[in-house]
Write an enzyme that holds these catalytic residues in place. Structure first.
Site, mmCIF file in Angstrom:
data_model
loop_
_atom_site.group_PDB
_atom_site.id
_atom_site.type_symbol
_atom_site.label_atom_id
_atom_site.label_comp_id
_atom_site.label_asym_id
_atom_site.label_seq_id
_atom_site.Cartn_x
_atom_site.Cartn_y
_atom_site.Cartn_z
ATOM 1 N N ASP A 69 0.812 -1.223 0.000
ATOM 2 C CA ASP A 69 0.000 0.000 0.000
ATOM 3 C C ASP A 69 0.843 1.269 0.000
ATOM 4 O OD1 ASP A 69 -2.203 -1.692 0.110
ATOM 5 O OD2 ASP A 69 -2.263 -1.640 2.293
ATOM 6 N N LYS A 75 1.730 2.036 -5.066
ATOM 7 C CA LYS A 75 2.291 1.464 -6.300
ATOM 8 C C LYS A 75 1.386 1.719 -7.494
ATOM 9 C CE LYS A 75 2.404 -2.548 -4.280
ATOM 10 N NZ LYS A 75 2.045 -2.151 -2.905
ATOM 11 N N GLY A 95 -4.578 -4.445 -3.729
ATOM 12 C CA GLY A 95 -5.556 -3.411 -4.085
ATOM 13 C C GLY A 95 -4.766 -2.180 -4.470
ATOM 14 N N HIS A 96 -4.738 -1.858 -5.758
ATOM 15 C CA HIS A 96 -3.938 -0.738 -6.252
ATOM 16 C C HIS A 96 -4.873 0.365 -6.730
ATOM 17 C CE1 HIS A 96 -0.286 -3.592 -7.079
ATOM 18 N NE2 HIS A 96 -0.681 -3.587 -5.827
ATOM 19 N N GLN A 155 2.025 -6.156 -3.032
ATOM 20 C CA GLN A 155 2.475 -6.204 -1.627
ATOM 21 C C GLN A 155 3.765 -5.393 -1.487
ATOM 22 O OE1 GLN A 155 1.494 -9.582 -3.118
ATOM 23 N NE2 GLN A 155 -0.459 -8.708 -2.594
HETATM 24 P P1 GDP Z 1 -0.806 0.229 -3.526
HETATM 25 O O1 GDP Z 1 -1.383 -1.030 -3.034
HETATM 26 O O2 GDP Z 1 0.661 0.326 -3.275
HETATM 27 O O3 GDP Z 1 -1.141 0.525 -4.967
HETATM 28 O O4 GDP Z 1 -1.452 1.396 -2.659
HETATM 29 P P2 GDP Z 1 -3.028 1.534 -2.282
HETATM 30 O O5 GDP Z 1 -3.748 2.001 -3.475
HETATM 31 O O6 GDP Z 1 -3.508 0.342 -1.589
HETATM 32 O O7 GDP Z 1 -2.920 2.672 -1.170
HETATM 33 C C1 GDP Z 1 -2.338 3.901 -1.424
HETATM 34 C C2 GDP Z 1 -3.369 4.970 -1.146
HETATM 35 O O8 GDP Z 1 -2.733 6.215 -1.164
HETATM 36 C C3 GDP Z 1 -4.456 5.050 -2.211
HETATM 37 O O9 GDP Z 1 -5.637 5.465 -1.595
HETATM 38 C C4 GDP Z 1 -3.926 6.132 -3.154
HETATM 39 O O10 GDP Z 1 -4.959 6.789 -3.862
HETATM 40 C C5 GDP Z 1 -3.300 7.039 -2.165
HETATM 41 N N1 GDP Z 1 -2.185 7.857 -2.647
HETATM 42 C C6 GDP Z 1 -1.131 7.499 -3.421
HETATM 43 N N2 GDP Z 1 -0.231 8.514 -3.462
HETATM 44 C C7 GDP Z 1 -0.750 9.520 -2.712
HETATM 45 C C8 GDP Z 1 -0.279 10.807 -2.321
HETATM 46 O O11 GDP Z 1 0.806 11.226 -2.677
HETATM 47 N N3 GDP Z 1 -1.101 11.522 -1.502
HETATM 48 C C9 GDP Z 1 -2.317 11.097 -1.094
HETATM 49 N N4 GDP Z 1 -3.047 11.893 -0.334
HETATM 50 N N5 GDP Z 1 -2.774 9.877 -1.430
HETATM 51 C C10 GDP Z 1 -1.988 9.108 -2.207
HETATM 52 P P1 IMO Z 2 -0.894 -4.250 -2.179
HETATM 53 O O1 IMO Z 2 -0.419 -4.852 -3.478
HETATM 54 C C1 IMO Z 2 -0.932 -4.535 2.165
HETATM 55 C C2 IMO Z 2 -1.047 -8.550 3.886
HETATM 56 C C3 IMO Z 2 -2.292 -8.965 4.625
HETATM 57 C C4 IMO Z 2 -1.676 -9.866 5.676
HETATM 58 C C5 IMO Z 2 -0.568 -10.573 4.892
HETATM 59 C C6 IMO Z 2 -0.952 -11.945 4.351
HETATM 60 O O2 IMO Z 2 -2.194 -3.553 -2.263
HETATM 61 O O3 IMO Z 2 0.188 -3.444 -1.546
HETATM 62 P P2 IMO Z 2 -2.491 -12.710 2.317
HETATM 63 O O4 IMO Z 2 -3.946 -12.490 2.057
HETATM 64 O O5 IMO Z 2 -1.600 -12.215 1.243
HETATM 65 O O6 IMO Z 2 -2.176 -14.125 2.697
HETATM 66 O O7 IMO Z 2 -2.189 -11.841 3.650
HETATM 67 O O8 IMO Z 2 -0.248 -9.722 3.813
HETATM 68 N N1 IMO Z 2 -1.261 -8.084 2.491
HETATM 69 C C7 IMO Z 2 -1.183 -6.815 2.114
HETATM 70 N N2 IMO Z 2 -0.986 -5.692 2.849
HETATM 71 N N3 IMO Z 2 -1.030 -4.456 0.824
HETATM 72 C C8 IMO Z 2 -1.206 -5.570 0.070
HETATM 73 O O9 IMO Z 2 -1.177 -5.548 -1.265
HETATM 74 C C9 IMO Z 2 -1.330 -6.805 0.727
HETATM 75 N N4 IMO Z 2 -1.523 -8.078 0.303
HETATM 76 C C10 IMO Z 2 -1.472 -8.846 1.387
HETATM 77 O O10 IMO Z 2 -2.955 -7.867 5.192
HETATM 78 O O11 IMO Z 2 -1.061 -9.087 6.671
HETATM 79 MG MG MG Z 3 -2.907 -1.694 -1.807
#
Ligand code: GDP
Ligand code: IMO
Ligand code: MG
Length: 421
Positions: free
Chosen positions: A12, A15, A39-40, A222
């Site tokens: 998270d 990415k 979840g991206h 991840q």
């Molecule tokens: P990922 O799994 O690495 O793709 O990240 P996620 O999408 O799960 O979580 C990142 C969160 O941060 C999402 O809600 C993005 O929309 C948000 N995000 C990414 N870059 C920025 C930033 O620079 N500022 C803010 N406020 N939100 C951001």
């Molecule tokens: P993105 O790609 C954050 C965490 C889960 C748990 C551990 C194992 O969005 O960054 P799993 O279901 O993979 O067996 O869970 O890994 N986890 C993540 N945490 N971002 C993710 O993906 C994750 N995918 C799995 O919360 O701690």
């Molecule tokens: Mg994510």
């Protein structure tokens, strides 16, 4: 030049957003490990998209997208994701390629994942419940089904029948829900039919693309600390999330890798259980009150804390991170003081690398370097020079502490809220 993008923390890091920005300079985006535990999030023109298995490049019409043999695919979830994109006018035919060798997540993998978590009580991992661990388990045990098998009624019927018999017996013992082999076979054959036009040998395809000079971006899922080998085991996911894992998971020959970029959140978040030395419930409260840091897959509130220089330096080393894309700098905008851990104290010793034993990591006390906050809104800033001086100093300190340069800075979820350093 091909780019590998890896998460430098516990996932998270933003990415999805960084992939969206970098895709402008690439022809294809490749997802090579993990599954729909990811979840991206990508924001484009005020619209929010959350992608789980689909490479984030799908939102750029000319970008080709590949899902490799290192992923585990829940075909029903993938069909839903594709249909959801179609409903929004996003085309996938001729642009999306799915490996025939990727392993399939079955409904009984979710039963096992959720059942084991529920039974684990104090030792829960806090998984996403998507069946990821049990699917990789079957792969390693050489009893898994692969995407190519969804195209063969005979093979699928026999394998599902045998495995369901075994798992239902276990489920009855533990009081977990049982599943129907006939229903699974029917649903998975239908999904196989839907996915068939996309299925190919993505390892050959990616190397052909690379040989033709097409630039490919590898979208890690991840993060490094969730890597099954390098992460905070056992509180990890079940795949190799690090840069080498993107090669094995895609079949890209390692000598075709160009640059390795680490996605880094300006603070730390973690969803699920496990040690988190720099965790700060106050920082979490502040970010949650702003509506930030809720999981993109499960909706769970993420744990939050300060940047951890010890763990990030480890991530730089094991991935070979050439540069960082730092996100969510704006999340720190209101703080009077910002901390970065530069070492740990454990039993009177100073550590500069994380210990292997999880029991030890739980006991590590971070040694902080503190910085004055800039207490100004950065979301409209579009250049390094226009950032408040204290924000500039913070970023320079991150580079110094972690040993890698910051090349891209993100100050908001939108595509346009990004600039070079
Ligand atoms: P990922 O799994 O690495 O793709 O990240 P996620 O999408 O799960 O979580 C990142 C969160 O941060 C999402 O809600 C993005 O929309 C948000 N995000 C990414 N870059 C920025 C930033 O620079 N500022 C803010 N406020 N939100 C951001
Ligand atoms: P993105 O790609 C954050 C965490 C889960 C748990 C551990 C194992 O969005 O960054 P799993 O279901 O993979 O067996 O869970 O890994 N986890 C993540 N945490 N971002 C993710 O993906 C994750 N995918 C799995 O919360 O701690
Ligand atoms: Mg994510």
């Amino acid at each position: 030049m091909n780019t590998l993008l890896v998460g430098a923390q516990w996932g998270d890091e933003g990415k999805g957003k960084i992939v969206d920005v970098l895709t402008e300079q690439h022809h294809a985006v490749f997802r090579s490990q993990g599954g729909n535990n990811a979840g991206h999030t990508v924001h484009i023109g005020g619209k929010k998209y959350v992608l789980h298995l689909m490479p984030s490049g799908i939102l750029r019409p000319r970008c080709q997208c590949l899902i490799g043999h290192g992923t585990v695919i829940d075909p029903l979830a993938l069909v839903e994701e594709i249909k959801g994109l179609h409903a929004q006018g996003i085309k996938t035919r001729g642009r999306l390629f799915i490996s025939d060798r990727a392993h399939v997540v079955m409904p009984y993998h979710r039963v096992l994942d959720q059942g084991r978590e529920a039974a684990a009580k104090g030792k829960k991992i806090g998984t996403t419940g998507r069946g990821i661990g049990p699917a990789y388990n079957d792969k390693a045990s050489r009893i898994g089904l692969r995407v190519g098998d969804l195209l063969s009624a005979d093979k699928l019927t026999g394998s599902v029948r045998d495995r369901v018999k075994e798992i239902n017996a276990l489920a009855r013992q533990h009081g977990w829900p049982t599943v129907s082999a006939a229903q699974i076979t029917k649903d998975y054959l239908a999904a196989g039919k839907f996915l068939a036009p996309y299925v190919t040998d993505t390892a050959l395809k990616v190397n052909e693309l690379a040989a033709r000079g097409r630039k490919i971006l590898f979208e890690g899922a991840q993060g490094t600390l969730l890597d099954i080998d390098c992460g905070t085991y056992p509180y990890v996911t079940s795949s190799n999330t690090t840069s080498a894992g993107l090669c094995t998971g895609s079949g890209l020959a390692p000598n075709r890798v160009g640059k390795i970029v680490g996605a880094l959140k300006a603070y730390t978040s973690r969803v699920g259980e496990g040690p988190f030395p720099t965790e700060s419930p106050d920082l979490a409260d502040l970010l949650h009150a702003l509506g930030r840091e809720f999981g993109a897959t499960t909706g769970r509130a993420r744990r939050c804390g300060w940047l951890d220089g010890v763990l990030i330096k480890y991530a730089v080393t094991v991935n070979g991170i050439d540069e960082f894309a730092i996100t969510n700098l704006d999340g720190l905008d209101t703080l009077p003081v910002i901390n970065i851990a530069v070492a740990y104290q454990l039993d009177g010793k100073t550590l500069t690398a994380p210990p292997a034993a999880i029991e030890d990591l739980y006991r590590c006390q971070p040694v902080y370097q503190s910085f004055k906050g800039w207490q100004a809104d950065t979301t409209a800033v579009r250049s390094f020079a226009k950032l408040p001086r204290r924000a500039q100093a913070y970023l320079r300190a991150v580079e110094k502490i972690t040993g890698a340069k910051i090349n891209l800075i993100s100050v908001g979820p939108g595509r346009e809220q990004t600039f070079g350093s």
